[in-house]
Design an enzyme around this catalytic site. Structure first.
Site, PDB file in Angstrom:
ATOM      1  N   HIS B 264      36.267  38.191  41.258  1.00 48.66           N
ATOM      2  CA  HIS B 264      36.823  36.938  40.751  1.00 48.66           C
ATOM      3  C   HIS B 264      37.189  36.008  41.918  1.00 48.66           C
ATOM      4  O   HIS B 264      36.742  34.857  41.969  1.00 48.66           O
ATOM      5  CB  HIS B 264      38.062  37.257  39.900  1.00 48.66           C
ATOM      6  CG  HIS B 264      38.730  36.055  39.316  1.00 48.66           C
ATOM      7  ND1 HIS B 264      38.524  35.649  38.025  1.00 48.66           N
ATOM      8  CD2 HIS B 264      39.593  35.160  39.846  1.00 48.66           C
ATOM      9  CE1 HIS B 264      39.239  34.553  37.779  1.00 48.66           C
ATOM     10  NE2 HIS B 264      39.903  34.243  38.880  1.00 48.66           N
ATOM     11  N   GLU B 265      37.956  36.536  42.850  1.00 47.71           N
ATOM     12  CA  GLU B 265      38.381  35.701  43.983  1.00 47.71           C
ATOM     13  C   GLU B 265      37.187  35.342  44.858  1.00 47.71           C
ATOM     14  O   GLU B 265      37.124  34.240  45.417  1.00 47.71           O
ATOM     15  CB  GLU B 265      39.465  36.407  44.800  1.00 47.71           C
ATOM     16  CG  GLU B 265      40.735  36.771  44.027  1.00 47.71           C
ATOM     17  CD  GLU B 265      41.357  35.612  43.258  1.00 47.71           C
ATOM     18  OE1 GLU B 265      41.135  34.454  43.646  1.00 47.71           O
ATOM     19  OE2 GLU B 265      42.047  35.874  42.246  1.00 47.71           O
ATOM     20  N   GLU B 294      37.315  27.760  38.239  1.00 52.29           N
ATOM     21  CA  GLU B 294      37.438  28.967  37.421  1.00 52.29           C
ATOM     22  C   GLU B 294      36.082  29.394  36.846  1.00 52.29           C
ATOM     23  O   GLU B 294      35.856  30.578  36.592  1.00 52.29           O
ATOM     24  CB  GLU B 294      38.461  28.727  36.297  1.00 52.29           C
ATOM     25  CG  GLU B 294      38.981  29.973  35.628  1.00 52.29           C
ATOM     26  CD  GLU B 294      39.899  30.820  36.500  1.00 52.29           C
ATOM     27  OE1 GLU B 294      40.247  30.407  37.618  1.00 52.29           O
ATOM     28  OE2 GLU B 294      40.253  31.936  36.041  1.00 52.29           O
TER      29      GLU B 294
END
Lengths: 494, 494
Positions: B264-265, B294
Site C-alpha cells: 500500500h505505502e 489512494e
C-alpha cells in the site's frame, strides 16, 4: 525600553537556532539513513537553511540591537552578558568579510576539495599546491579583515577556540613535546607488553551494539534524549535541546574500536545533554569550544574507558557477550587497549603519539601564516618533523601531508583543539580526583555518575558563560598546563 | 517583462518547498527514530518551518505576481498554466480566512483532540460534543469565506480533492451502495471459504523485512531513492524529489499485514517516485489529490497484492522464508487474503466493507454541513446507518462515532477520498487491461514494470497538470463510475 533590542535578539536567536537544528537533523540523516539519490537535493536544502539563518542574523538592524545591548550594563558572566558578547563576535564574523571574498573562498574550497581528493589518490602534492596556496592567501585576507592583536593565526583560531592565542598554544605545546618524544622512545625500547593482535577475533555486530548501549547508559548517556546509529564516519550531533545523536561503525574483528568510539562520542553527547536546556536557543547555552568539547570525549574514552578500573568492571560483562575474551586477564586487556606505536597516520594513532601529529600540523600552519614557510616546501618540512618527533620516515605524501581533508576545506586553526582537548581532559581529571577523592572508589565500582555530576556542574551547565580558558581555570582552580597530561601518560604507559 | 512575476513565483516556490520538505523529514524522524524527549522541541521546529513557508507565500506582493501571471495567457494544461492555477488556489486559501478565525480554529482543534481522546476512552460522546459542535460551526464559517458554487461542503472537500463536488460524490456513492450491501449479504450467507485464522502463525520480523523488500523492489520501488523503516502508524512520506520513505510495522502472528501495508505505502511511494522530478518545487510537479494518491496505494495493495497471480508468484518464495506456509495452496492463500466480514471498525475492515464505512461518514458530514443533522444526534444516526448498511449493532460510541481521530482535528471532507481511491484504482485497472492486454500475462509472470510504466505515463508524470477528475478521464478515456469497482469485487469475492 532598553530591554527591547535584547528581546528582539532572543526572538531572532530562536529562529536561527531552529534553522540550524533543522539543518543538523538533515545532516545527521544524510550520514545515517538518507537514500543515495537524495544527496543533491539535500545539499540544496542545507545550503538554504543555513543561508536563511545567516541572512536573518546579518540584517543591519541586528548590529544596532547588539550595540544597544552593549550599553545595557549586563554583567559579563551573566547569561545576558555572555549572549551579547557572543552575538557581537558572531555578528562581526558574519559581516566583516566582503561578499566577494566569501564567495571566492567558498568556490576555492569546493575546487580544492576535489583537487585534494585526486591528489591524495595519486600522492601528488604538486596537483594540490596551487589550491592550497590560494586558500592560504584568502585566509590571510580573512585574518586581516577579522583583525587580531598578536598573530594573524589568532584570528582563525577564534572560530574553533574563542580567546585562544597562537603564543599560548605554542608555549603549551613546547612544554609537552620533548617529554612526549622521550616517552615514546622509552615505550619503543621497552617493546610491547602484550602481542599487538591480542584482541583480534570475531565480534558479531549485535553483541557490540549491546555492550555499547550498556556502557553508554552506565556513563549516564540518556537514551530518552538520545540514540546511537551506524554511520561511516562516527560523530555526535545535537539536533535539539533534548535530542543528542551518536553514531559509530562496527569492526567485527575488534570490538574495542566501536566501543571506544561510542565512549568518545558519548563524551561529546554527555556534554550536549548537560548544557543548560533553557538556554538552548541562546549563545550562553551552547558548548563553548572545540577544545572543551574534545576534553569531554577524550576524558570518557581515554581516562575512563582505557583505565584498569574500567576493565575490572566491564571485562567480565564483555566476556559474557564474547566468550573468547574469557581467556584474557584485566591486566592483559588494559595493556591491549593502551598500546603506543609511532606511525604516519593521525587518525590511526594512539593516545601518546596523537599530540605529536597535531603539533606538526600546528607548527606548519603557524609558519605558513607568518610567512616563514612556503606552500611548496610543506612536504619536505612535514617529513622532516615526522622524522624528528615520531622517528618515522614518511614514504609518500598520501601518507604524509595529503592525509587530512581539513586544509582542502579551508580549515586552518582547527587541529590544535584536539590537543587542547587532551590537555583539558587530564587537567580536569586531576582536579576531580583532588576535589572528590571518592571518585577513585566510584570508578573502581563502575559508578560514573559522581564524575558526571562534577563535570555537569563545572563544565556542562556553564555553557558559554565564560571563554574556554576562564572556564577551565574556574573548573580546576589553575590554568591548564601540560603537566597533568604528561603525568597521566607516564602512569599509564610506563 | 511579463515573465518576471512568474520567475519570482518559481523562486519563491523553491524556498517554500525546501521549508516544507525539511518539515517532512523532521516529521518522518519523529515517527521513526526521534528519542522520546525530543517531542516538544520538534513540534516548535515544525510549526516554525511551516509558519515561515506560510509567511513567505502570503506576502501581499505574491498575490500581485499571481494576478500578473493570470494575464500571461499560459495554456491551462501547460506546467506554467497549472502552476498559476494552483498558486491562485493556495494563495486564496491561505489568505481568505481572517487571522482570528484561523487562530480560534487551531486552538479548538488542540482542545478537541484532547477531549476526543478522553471521550473515546470513556466511550462518552457527550464529552466530545461541544468541541465537535464548535469545530463544525467554525468550519461552516471557513466554507463561507472560501466560497462555493453548490454545497458548502464543496469548499472543504477542495483541500483534499480539488474540483470534487458533493453532488458528484453523492451520485458515485449511491451507485455503489446497494450493490455493496447485497454483495456483503451474499458473502455472509455463503460463509467463509477458508478458516478465518488460516494464516495465524509465527513469522519472525527479519523474514518479513526480507519479503517486503523483495516485493517492493519487484514492483519497481527504487531503494536508491527511498527506504522502508518501522513506525507505529504506517505512512509514506516524500521528503525530497529523490527521497521517498515508507514505514511499516510487524505483526509476528500474521506476515500479510506488514506485506500489504508495504505494498500500500509502496503504491504511494511509486507515485511520488514517478512525479516529474524537475517540477518538484512547483505545483504542477506535485501529486494531484488524495483520491488519486489512494488509487495508487489501493491498486498495488488490492488489485495486485491480493490477486491469485500474485500468490502464484510469491507464495513459493514466502514459503522459503516461512516454511509453515508450504502446507497452503495458492487457492487457499488467495481466499485467506480476501475475506470479508462486516464490522464496527473502519481501519480493520476489508476491501468489500470499507467503502460502506466511508459512505456513512460522508452522509453524516454532508448532513451536518447542510443543517439536516445536529451534532447531538450523531451517535443515533451513526448506529442506524451501521445497522442498515453493514447489518451490525454498534455496542458503544468508542466502537462507533468516536473511533476516528479526523473530526477532532477539524478534518471534514477527507473520508470520501478513500473511496474515490478505490473507485479510481478499479477504473485504472480496467483501462490498463483494455489498453495493454499483455498486462494480464505480465502479472501472471510476476512482472510489474509494464503496469508501472503505464501508470507512470498516465498518472505519475502528469503531476498536477490536470484536476483529478480530468486526469482520470484522460487516463482511462471515460469518467470514473462505480462499475469497474463492483465488477472487480464480484469477480474476487463471488
Amino acid at each position: 525600553m532598553s530591554q527591547e533590542p535584547y528581546a528582539k535578539l532572543t526572538e531572532l536567536a530562536k529562529e536561527t537556532t531552529i534553522l540550524r537544528d533543522a539543518a543538523a537533523l538533515l545532516s545527521w540523516d544524510q550520514e545515517t539513513y538518507m537514500p543515495p539519490q537524495g544527496v543533491a537535493y539535500r545539499a540544496s536544502e542545507m545550503a538554504y537553511l543555513s543561508g536563511k539563518a545567516h541572512e536573518l542574523f546579518t540584517a543591519s538592524q541586528v548590529g544596532d540591537w547588539i550595540s544597544a545591548c552593549e550599553n545595557n550594563g549586563f554583567t559579563p558572566d551573566s547569561p545576558e552578558g555572555a549572549n551579547v558578547r557572543e552575538w557581537r563576535f558572531h555578528y562581526d564574523r558574519a559581516t566583516q568579510l566582503p561578499v566577494e571574498l566569501v564567495k571566492e573562498f567558498e568556490e576555492t574550497c569546493s575546487l580544492a576539495k576535489a583537487a585534494w581528493s585526486k591528489a591524495r589518490k595519486a600522492s601528488d602534492f604538486a596537483a594540490f599546491e596551487p589550491y592550497l596556496e590560494k586558500l592560504i592567501s584568502l585566509s590571510k585576507q580573512k585574518a586581516e579583515r577579522f583583525g587580531y592583536e598578536d598573530h594573524p593565526f589568532d584570528a582563525l583560531l577564534a572560530d574553533y577556540e574563542r580567546g585562544a592565542r597562537t603564543s599560548e598554544i605554542t608555549t603549551l605545546f613546547q612544554g609537552l613535546r620533548s617529554d612526549l618524544v622521550e616517552l615514546i622512545q622509552t615505550i619503543s625500547e621497552r617493546g610491547p607488553r602484550v602481542p599487538q593482535d591480542l584482541l583480534e577475533g570475531n565480534y558479531p555486530e549485535e553483541g557490540q551494539k549491546l555492550l555499547n548501549q550498556e556502557v553508554a547508559e552506565a556513563l549516564g548517556f540518556d537514551f530518552e534524549s538520545g540514540r546511537i546509529d551506524t554511520a561511516a564516519h562516527p560523530f555526535c550531533s545535537g539536533v535539539g535541546p533534548a535530542d543528542t545523536r551518536l553514531t559509530t561503525r562496527y569492526n567485527t574483528a575488534d570490538f574495542t574500536s566501536s566501543l571506544f568510539g561510542v565512549m568518545h562520542e558519548a563524551g561529546h553527547g554527555l556534554y550536549d545533554q548537560g548544557l543548560p536546556g533553557e538556554g538552548h536557543a541562546q549563545p550562553y547555552g551552547q558548548a563553548v569550544s572545540l577544545g572543551v568539547h574534545e576534553s569531554q570525549s577524550r576524558l570518557w574514552e581515554n581516562h575512563v574507558g582505557r583505565s584498569r578500573e574500567f576493565w575490572e568492571r566491564w571485562l567480565p560483562r564483555a566476556a559474557e557477550i564474547f566468550p573468547d575474551l574469557k581467556k584474557l586477564s584485566v591486566e592483559e586487556m588494559f595493556y591491549a587497549v593502551n598500546q603506543a606505536h609511532p606511525s604516519f597516520i593521525r587518525v590511526e594513532s594512539d593516545e601518546v603519539t596523537y599530540d605529536l601529529h597535531i603539533m606538526i600540523r600546528f607548527e606548519l600552519e603557524k609558519a605558513l601564516f607568518d610567512g616563514r614557510l612556503k606552500v611548496k616546501d610543506i612536504p619536505g618540512e612535514w617529513n622532516r618533523l615526522y622524522k624528528e618527533y615520531l622517528g618515522v620516515e614518511v614514504d609518500k605524501d598520501s601518507n604524509g601531508c595529503l592525509q587530512d581533508i581539513h586544509w582542502s576545506l579551508g580549515i586552518f586553526g582547527y587541529f590544535p583543539t584536539y590537543t587542547l582537548g587532551n590537555l583539558n581532559a587530564s587537567h580536569l581529571m586531576t582536579a576531580v580526583f583532588r576535589e572528590r577523592p571518592e571518585t577513585k572508589t566510584e570508578l573502581e565500582a563502575g559508578q560514573y555518575l559522581g564524575l558526571l555530576g562534577w563535570l555537569r556542574e563545572k563544565i556542562h551547565l556553564q555553557g558559554s558563560l565564560y571563554l574556554p580558558m576562564d572556564l577551565m581555570r574556574n573548573a580546576t582552580g589553575e590554568p591548564v598546563s601540560p603537566k597533568a597530561h604528561l603525568d597521566h601518560l607516564k602512569e599509564r604507559y610506563l
